[in-house]
Design an enzyme around this catalytic site. Structure first.
Site, PDB file in Angstrom:
ATOM      1  N   ASP A  71       0.787  -1.242   0.000  1.00 15.68           N
ATOM      2  CA  ASP A  71       0.000   0.000   0.000  1.00 15.68           C
ATOM      3  C   ASP A  71       0.819   1.292   0.000  1.00 15.68           C
ATOM      4  O   ASP A  71       0.539   2.201   0.804  1.00 15.68           O
ATOM      5  CB  ASP A  71      -0.966  -0.008   1.201  1.00 15.68           C
ATOM      6  CG  ASP A  71      -1.977  -1.143   1.167  1.00 15.68           C
ATOM      7  OD1 ASP A  71      -1.939  -1.952   0.223  1.00 15.68           O
ATOM      8  OD2 ASP A  71      -2.804  -1.240   2.096  1.00 15.68           O
ATOM      9  N   HIS A 119     -10.601   6.696   2.128  1.00 13.41           N
ATOM     10  CA  HIS A 119      -9.250   6.670   1.560  1.00 13.41           C
ATOM     11  C   HIS A 119      -9.204   5.657   0.420  1.00 13.41           C
ATOM     12  O   HIS A 119     -10.025   4.737   0.370  1.00 13.41           O
ATOM     13  CB  HIS A 119      -8.228   6.274   2.641  1.00 13.41           C
ATOM     14  CG  HIS A 119      -8.461   4.892   3.183  1.00 13.41           C
ATOM     15  ND1 HIS A 119      -9.398   4.625   4.146  1.00 13.41           N
ATOM     16  CD2 HIS A 119      -7.916   3.695   2.854  1.00 13.41           C
ATOM     17  CE1 HIS A 119      -9.406   3.332   4.401  1.00 13.41           C
ATOM     18  NE2 HIS A 119      -8.525   2.734   3.619  1.00 13.41           N
ATOM     19  N   LYS A 136      -7.058  -4.999  -3.078  1.00 21.43           N
ATOM     20  CA  LYS A 136      -7.806  -5.578  -1.958  1.00 21.43           C
ATOM     21  C   LYS A 136      -8.723  -4.532  -1.361  1.00 21.43           C
ATOM     22  O   LYS A 136      -8.446  -3.346  -1.433  1.00 21.43           O
ATOM     23  CB  LYS A 136      -6.833  -6.090  -0.891  1.00 21.43           C
ATOM     24  CG  LYS A 136      -5.952  -5.001  -0.313  1.00 21.43           C
ATOM     25  CD  LYS A 136      -4.877  -5.577   0.594  1.00 21.43           C
ATOM     26  CE  LYS A 136      -3.972  -4.471   1.133  1.00 21.43           C
ATOM     27  NZ  LYS A 136      -4.680  -3.469   1.968  1.00 21.43           N
ATOM     28  N   CYS A 153      -1.928  -3.243   7.689  1.00 24.14           N
ATOM     29  CA  CYS A 153      -1.831  -4.122   6.514  1.00 24.14           C
ATOM     30  C   CYS A 153      -0.531  -4.919   6.459  1.00 24.14           C
ATOM     31  O   CYS A 153      -0.530  -6.065   6.007  1.00 24.14           O
ATOM     32  CB  CYS A 153      -2.056  -3.310   5.248  1.00 24.14           C
ATOM     33  SG  CYS A 153      -3.772  -2.737   5.123  1.00 24.14           S
TER      34      CYS A 153
HETATM   35  C1  VGL Z   1      -4.612   0.302   5.851  1.00 20.88           C
HETATM   36  C2  VGL Z   1      -6.209   1.117   7.258  1.00 20.88           C
HETATM   37  C3  VGL Z   1      -7.159   1.047   6.264  1.00 20.88           C
HETATM   38  C4  VGL Z   1      -3.187  -0.096   5.648  1.00 20.88           C
HETATM   39  C5  VGL Z   1      -5.552   0.206   4.845  1.00 20.88           C
HETATM   40  O1  VGL Z   1      -2.717  -0.096   4.486  1.00 20.88           O
HETATM   41  O2  VGL Z   1      -2.518  -0.410   6.658  1.00 20.88           O
HETATM   42  N1  VGL Z   1      -4.943   0.744   7.052  1.00 20.88           N
HETATM   43  N2  VGL Z   1      -6.813   0.582   5.068  1.00 20.88           N
HETATM   44 ZN    ZN Z   2      -8.244   0.695   3.517  1.00 24.02          ZN
END
Ligand code: VGL
Ligand code: ZN
Length: 198
Positions: free
Chosen positions: A9, A82, A107, A152
């Site tokens: 991410d 987000h 995802k 994540c």
């Molecule tokens: C994430 C919160 C919501 C991450 C993704 O990438 O850690 N955290 N969505």
């Molecule tokens: Zn997320």
């Protein structure tokens, strides 16, 4: 040819100025780019939510961002909206060497369920398909970097061990959200699960 770098991410919304910014999130991008050459394969994950996603606080009238609700699959943190599908913030940070990736796995695209892990959605049952890809290529030794360490990255590394992969988290190439002690909790959960710190 067994070593894969799993880059979690590295998207604009998780970097400073983004909608769910992780402090220092952009500082790890150059080190991650440098790491890529040391691996036989590079996989990028991309958090990818529809606008009506159930993990967004503003889809729950009256609920505050960063509060926790009970979902059918367990507790769920409500995040600021987000990584909305197709938005600029959902894109990879422009300095990430995304061209080097063998695979991009998205995802969190099902409206009713969040997906922290690169392997399973938050019901811990619905697979993303990543394990099959890695197994078919014989990629057994996985190193995890990216954002966020305590969500994540940790959930992905723990699932990797459960699935029979060797999993290492390169801590210097991660940054944490650190919500109510989540950084230390994640470190302990990973230690117990058998994830190797590096
Ligand atoms: C994430 C919160 C919501 C991450 C993704 O990438 O850690 N955290 N969505
Ligand atoms: Zn997320």
């Amino acid at each position: 040819m067994t070593k894969a770098l799993i880059v979690i991410d590295i998207q604009l919304d998780f970097c400073p100025g983004g909608r769910l910014a992780v402090a220092g999130g952009d500082e790890i991008i150059a080190p991650i780019n440098d790491l890529m050459a040391d691996f036989d394969a590079v996989v990028l994950t991309q958090d990818w939510h529809p606008r009506d996603h159930t993990s967004f606080a503003d889809n729950h009238p009256g609920a505050a961002a960063f509060s926790v609700i009970d979902m059918p699959y367990g507790p769920q943190v409500l995040w600021p909206a987000h990584c909305v599908i197709g938005s600029e913030g959902a894109g990879f940070h422009p300095t990430l060497a995304a061209d080097c990736a063998d695979l991009v796995i998205r995802k969190g695209f099902r409206p009713q369920i969040d997906s922290y892990s690169a392997f399973f959605e938050n019901d811990r049952r619905t697979p993303t398909g990543l394990a099959g890809y890695l197994r078919e290529r014989g990629l057994t030794d996985l190193s995890f970097v990216g954002l966020a360490y305590d969500f994540c990255v940790a959930w992905s590394a723990i699932d990797a061990v459960k699935l029979g992969f060797r999993a290492t988290v390169i801590e210097g190439a991660t940054r944490a959200i650190d919500l109510n002690g989540s950084r230390e909790a994640a470190r302990e959960d990973m230690r117990k699960a058998g994830v190797t710190p590096a």
